[in-house]
Design an enzyme around this catalytic site. Sequence first.
Site, PDB file in Angstrom:
ATOM      1  N   THR A  21       0.856  -1.185   0.000  1.00  0.00           N
ATOM      2  CA  THR A  21       0.000   0.000   0.000  1.00  0.00           C
ATOM      3  C   THR A  21       0.891   1.233   0.000  1.00  0.00           C
ATOM      4  O   THR A  21       1.577   1.512   0.988  1.00  0.00           O
ATOM      5  CB  THR A  21      -0.925   0.022   1.227  1.00  0.00           C
ATOM      6  OG1 THR A  21      -1.789  -1.111   1.199  1.00  0.00           O
ATOM      7  CG2 THR A  21      -1.770   1.293   1.236  1.00  0.00           C
ATOM      8  N   LYS A  75      -0.638   5.609   8.673  1.00  0.00           N
ATOM      9  CA  LYS A  75       0.122   5.905   7.459  1.00  0.00           C
ATOM     10  C   LYS A  75      -0.805   6.029   6.257  1.00  0.00           C
ATOM     11  O   LYS A  75      -0.680   6.950   5.440  1.00  0.00           O
ATOM     12  CB  LYS A  75       1.170   4.811   7.221  1.00  0.00           C
ATOM     13  CG  LYS A  75       1.992   4.948   5.951  1.00  0.00           C
ATOM     14  CD  LYS A  75       1.468   4.087   4.808  1.00  0.00           C
ATOM     15  CE  LYS A  75       1.594   2.610   5.125  1.00  0.00           C
ATOM     16  NZ  LYS A  75       1.140   1.752   3.982  1.00  0.00           N
ATOM     17  N   LYS A 105      -7.041   1.915  -3.053  1.00  0.00           N
ATOM     18  CA  LYS A 105      -6.701   1.345  -1.744  1.00  0.00           C
ATOM     19  C   LYS A 105      -6.691   2.421  -0.659  1.00  0.00           C
ATOM     20  O   LYS A 105      -7.168   2.203   0.461  1.00  0.00           O
ATOM     21  CB  LYS A 105      -5.331   0.659  -1.807  1.00  0.00           C
ATOM     22  CG  LYS A 105      -4.854   0.112  -0.458  1.00  0.00           C
ATOM     23  CD  LYS A 105      -5.794  -0.931   0.117  1.00  0.00           C
ATOM     24  CE  LYS A 105      -5.431  -1.307   1.543  1.00  0.00           C
ATOM     25  NZ  LYS A 105      -4.137  -1.983   1.677  1.00  0.00           N
TER      26      LYS A 105
END
Length: 361
Positions: A164, A307, A239
């Site tokens: 990711t 994050k 995502k």
Amino acid sequence: MPFSFLAKAKPTNNLSSTAMALCSTFCPRIPTNFRVKPISSFPSNSPFCLSFKVYSSQATDASFQDKFTGRVGFLGLGIMGSPMAQSLIKAGCDVTVWNRTKSKCDPLISLGAKHGSSPEEVAANCDVTFAMLADPESAIDVACGKNGAVSGMGPGKGYVDVSTVDVATAKLINGHIKATGALFLEAPVSGSKKPAEDGQLIFLTAGDRALYDSVASLLDIMGKSRFYLGEVGNGAAMKLVVNMIMGSMMASFSEGLLLSKKVGLDPNVLVEVVSQGAISAPMYSVKGPSMVKSLYPTAFPLKHQQKDLRLALGLAESVSQSTPIAAAANELYKVAKSYGLSDEDFSAVIEALKAKSHNTA
């Protein structure tokens, strides 16, 4: 510019559905070893001045594509990478693994995997190399750094990054891989530890369509569905949007659990009520009971959720999209990190709210 919708989901005994995702139909010349037979398309009218095609399949893999028989590399054996690589090994794939901490390779080597001394060596010895890294910095370093995978890539090979990362990172790695003559596919996954162990991940792919078709059978070993979204960057964007929603949902759910207890309700009953209503989500019923007990077994580390929120907020800013709810959730996860909860499951964000309540009591 013409566009297409493509997606494929594993058939199940209880549910069958056609998923669709936006992608480009532009297809450059591709190496013969990545070519597959085209699947059928169905025209669809759009309210926009664009041309669309819809691709779908409810058939088994064997009906439209061959099983991948090449050598498979896997870089990064953390909480997600290890079970994903294990699924490939157990399915009979020829897998070579690498991880910064070599001891994490040992369980997979005992199952039959080979070991590569560097990302470069793995990529050089494999036809397709997967990478599952923790963050953009790691993804770039493993792909493009010293002894990185790029140094082992070349024509006829493919690189599939399932990490990711942000859009810029995906495009940067794509550029380096494509410069070697190899193909690139970004394929971040929706799902955490248990779905990875059970082969129930959702792949959000973008990049070279030929590589997508070639590794589809591998994606199906590790996941329950896959979407092809077109140009590189679309997978990363999808995502980040998904994880932005998830992080905000968990923060709101945490508030609800604490409020229910504060007003004298049983939070366990709240979990039951939520699980049976219109806002039901597996995340609530799976994590709710543990959260009530202040237990946070790590499936998706809190530091990774924060994050992803940070990257999603950056994505939103780049297109001038206001995201105040996600911004507030991000601050809450940052507080939770400051309390030493980075490696706990992201549901531990509730502890940050508990602390706020105590401080204002």
